[in-house]
Design a protein around this motif. Structure first.
Motif, mmCIF file in Angstrom:
data_model
loop_
_atom_site.group_PDB
_atom_site.id
_atom_site.type_symbol
_atom_site.label_atom_id
_atom_site.label_comp_id
_atom_site.label_asym_id
_atom_site.label_seq_id
_atom_site.Cartn_x
_atom_site.Cartn_y
_atom_site.Cartn_z
ATOM 1 N N SER A 172 33.596 41.478 39.457
ATOM 2 C CA SER A 172 35.050 41.376 39.391
ATOM 3 C C SER A 172 35.600 42.416 40.362
ATOM 4 O O SER A 172 34.847 43.035 41.113
ATOM 5 C CB SER A 172 35.576 41.588 37.968
ATOM 6 N N GLY A 173 36.918 42.612 40.366
ATOM 7 C CA GLY A 173 37.514 43.488 41.359
ATOM 8 C C GLY A 173 37.310 44.968 41.103
ATOM 9 O O GLY A 173 37.591 45.789 41.976
ATOM 10 N N GLY A 174 36.833 45.322 39.916
ATOM 11 C CA GLY A 174 36.654 46.725 39.613
ATOM 12 C C GLY A 174 37.986 47.459 39.498
ATOM 13 O O GLY A 174 39.058 46.855 39.418
ATOM 14 N N SER A 175 37.921 48.774 39.512
ATOM 15 C CA SER A 175 39.105 49.596 39.290
ATOM 16 C C SER A 175 40.091 49.560 40.442
ATOM 17 O O SER A 175 41.276 49.832 40.251
ATOM 18 C CB SER A 175 38.681 51.049 39.049
ATOM 19 N N SER A 176 39.623 49.246 41.660
ATOM 20 C CA SER A 176 40.477 49.413 42.835
ATOM 21 C C SER A 176 41.110 48.125 43.336
ATOM 22 O O SER A 176 41.978 48.182 44.209
ATOM 23 C CB SER A 176 39.677 50.041 43.978
ATOM 24 N N LEU A 177 40.706 46.962 42.825
ATOM 25 C CA LEU A 177 41.239 45.696 43.327
ATOM 26 C C LEU A 177 41.574 44.748 42.191
ATOM 27 O O LEU A 177 40.903 44.736 41.155
ATOM 28 C CB LEU A 177 40.228 44.985 44.242
ATOM 29 N N MET A 178 42.609 43.942 42.412
ATOM 30 C CA MET A 178 42.859 42.746 41.619
ATOM 31 C C MET A 178 42.508 41.566 42.513
ATOM 32 O O MET A 178 42.932 41.503 43.672
ATOM 33 C CB MET A 178 44.318 42.665 41.191
ATOM 34 N N ILE A 179 41.713 40.638 41.991
ATOM 35 C CA ILE A 179 41.189 39.522 42.782
ATOM 36 C C ILE A 179 41.454 38.224 42.054
ATOM 37 O O ILE A 179 41.360 38.155 40.818
ATOM 38 C CB ILE A 179 39.679 39.693 43.034
ATOM 39 N N LEU A 180 41.767 37.168 42.799
ATOM 40 C CA LEU A 180 41.857 35.844 42.190
ATOM 41 C C LEU A 180 40.520 35.496 41.544
ATOM 42 O O LEU A 180 39.474 35.595 42.200
ATOM 43 C CB LEU A 180 42.163 34.790 43.263
ATOM 44 N N PRO A 181 40.495 35.119 40.263
ATOM 45 C CA PRO A 181 39.221 34.717 39.670
ATOM 46 C C PRO A 181 38.583 33.604 40.492
ATOM 47 O O PRO A 181 39.140 32.518 40.632
ATOM 48 C CB PRO A 181 39.622 34.238 38.273
ATOM 49 N N SER A 182 37.420 33.890 41.041
ATOM 50 C CA SER A 182 36.839 33.022 42.067
ATOM 51 C C SER A 182 35.330 32.953 41.927
ATOM 52 O O SER A 182 34.680 33.896 41.473
ATOM 53 C CB SER A 182 37.161 33.551 43.471
ATOM 54 N N ALA A 183 34.787 31.821 42.385
ATOM 55 C CA ALA A 183 33.366 31.726 42.678
ATOM 56 C C ALA A 183 33.195 31.994 44.170
ATOM 57 O O ALA A 183 34.009 31.558 44.984
ATOM 58 C CB ALA A 183 32.831 30.347 42.315
ATOM 59 N N MET A 237 35.775 38.146 39.210
ATOM 60 C CA MET A 237 36.590 37.841 38.046
ATOM 61 C C MET A 237 37.673 38.891 37.843
ATOM 62 O O MET A 237 37.424 39.941 37.257
ATOM 63 C CB MET A 237 35.703 37.761 36.799
ATOM 64 N N ALA A 238 38.872 38.639 38.385
ATOM 65 C CA ALA A 238 40.031 39.509 38.160
ATOM 66 C C ALA A 238 39.732 40.939 38.603
ATOM 67 O O ALA A 238 39.266 41.145 39.724
ATOM 68 C CB ALA A 238 40.487 39.429 36.702
ATOM 69 N N GLY A 239 39.977 41.949 37.769
ATOM 70 C CA GLY A 239 39.717 43.319 38.177
ATOM 71 C C GLY A 239 40.695 44.305 37.579
ATOM 72 O O GLY A 239 41.187 44.137 36.459
ATOM 73 N N GLY A 240 40.984 45.351 38.341
ATOM 74 C CA GLY A 240 41.871 46.403 37.876
ATOM 75 C C GLY A 240 41.268 47.294 36.810
ATOM 76 O O GLY A 240 41.981 48.050 36.147
#
Length: 367
Positions: A172-183, A237-240
């Motif tokens: 997933s995006g982890g603490s530093s990124l928000m990412i569109l849930p993606s394959a 998968m998402a993130g933040g």
């Protein structure tokens, strides 16, 4: 007394590979890692592989990395990894649930699962290992004579990858990124391998599919698996630093879908409405918008939004110099906002946005 070590080089491969699978030959390097599971035993085993460590407070201790093997008869082997970065949670949660629920009688073949591979980072909730400061996903092919992270990467590279036909890497995006849930499509070095990766990634069933080559990076787990000829699927998968219920549901379904695609679980993949709705590609370095200043980042483009080159992406504010006006960040290309930075604080070189373009060729290109 140290526990008896298993002779990895003498282990037979009893699970047959799919037809027409071409694999690079790997000779395991000498090492002192050992495991509590038998990769060829029928049934379900949840144990550890042990990496001997000798810190100040534990002269003959080990670092225990969770490792599970579920086997039933003949069939392909799917290796599933979670916790590559310790601040990415959906994958380890979903994989742990799956391991508790799955009945070996429901599969045909073998599942090898490492739900918290970067174990010290998982315990600390950090992207990199607090033991040696290394990023596990920039440590392949690893080094059995190196630090902890390098030794774990070497074990995956030399011991686990050669046993597997498919590799699912849950991020997933982890603490530093928000990412569109993606394959995530990992580009293969061969046209046939690339096509297989695309088909398996579409089978995961995420709303968005994105091809990401990490600027040609070769030290990632997926690039290493590709080099050895595995069929590779990634996810973001998402993130933040949060746990998204929506992303967790996608991840739960995606694990089972990949196993169905591989033929390890019965039935066709459960492709939800809206899955694979967008197929994108990060075009390269021009898709990354980086900070050139030290300040506080104000993002203005929502995830998933369409933007044009020159559009206002955000601003960087200078709280320590109130007389200085913020500077504008402009999108470098046309595209879709695939990822954006989560923390407000930025320094020069921090990634603020990642843009992707439509990639319709993924649905038709290749053999």
């Amino acid at each position: 007394m140290m526990p008896e070590m298993m002779n990895f080089e003498a282990e037979p491969m009893t699970v047959p590979r799919p037809a027409n699978t071409v694999r690079a030959a790997i000779t395991p390097r000498n090492n002192s890692v050992y495991t509590s599971v038998d990769f060829d035993r029928e049934g379900k085993q949840i144990g550890f592989f042990h990496v001997p460590q000798s810190p100040h407070d534990d002269a003959w201790g080990t670092i225990r990395v969770p490792l599970a093997v579920i086997k039933n008869g003949d069939g392909p082997t799917v290796l599933i990894e979670g916790g590559n970065h310790g601040d990415e949670y959906e994958g380890p949660i979903a994989l742990g649930e799956f391991l508790r629920e799955i009945d070996p009688r429901d599969i045909a073949g073998r599942i090898i699962a490492i739900p918290a591979i970067n174990i010290r980072a998982v315990e600390a909730g950090t992207r990199t290992s607090p033991v040696d400061g290394l990023n596990f996903n920039r440590s392949f092919p690893g080094d059995f004579n190196g630090t902890l992270t390098s030794q774990i990467a070497a074990y995956v590279h030399d011991i686990l990858f050669p046993k597997a036909d498919y590799f699912l890497d849950l991020h997933s995006g982890g603490s530093s990124l928000m990412i569109l849930p993606s394959a995530i499509i990992e580009p293969s070095p061969t046209a046939q391998g690339h096509r297989k990766n695309i088909k398996a990634t579409l089978a995961f069933g995420a709303p968005t599919v994105v091809m990401v080559d990490n600027l040609g990076e070769t030290r990632t787990s997926t690039a290493s698996a590709n080099h050895q000829g595995l069929i590779v699927i990634g996810s973001e998968m998402a993130g933040g630093g949060l746990v998204s219920q929506d992303a967790l549901a996608i991840c739960r379904r995606g694990i089972r879908n990949v196993l169905k695609h591989a033929g390890v679980l019965k039935g066709a993949p459960d492709i939800a409405p809206g899955a694979n709705a967008r197929v994108l590609k990060v075009p390269g370095s021009e898709g990354y918008l980086l900070s050139e200043e030290d300040g506080v980042f104000e993002p203005l483009s929502p995830l998933g939004s369409a933007v044009s080159k020159g559009d206002l992406a955000g601003r960087i504010h200078f709280l320590h110099t109130p007389s200085r006006a913020p500077i504008d960040l402009l999108h470098p290309i046309d595209g879709i906002v695939f990822a954006k930075r989560q923390p407000g604080r930025v320094r020069p070189g921090n990634c603020c946005f990642v843009l992707a373009n439509e990639y319709p060729e993924a649905l038709t290109d290749g053999p």
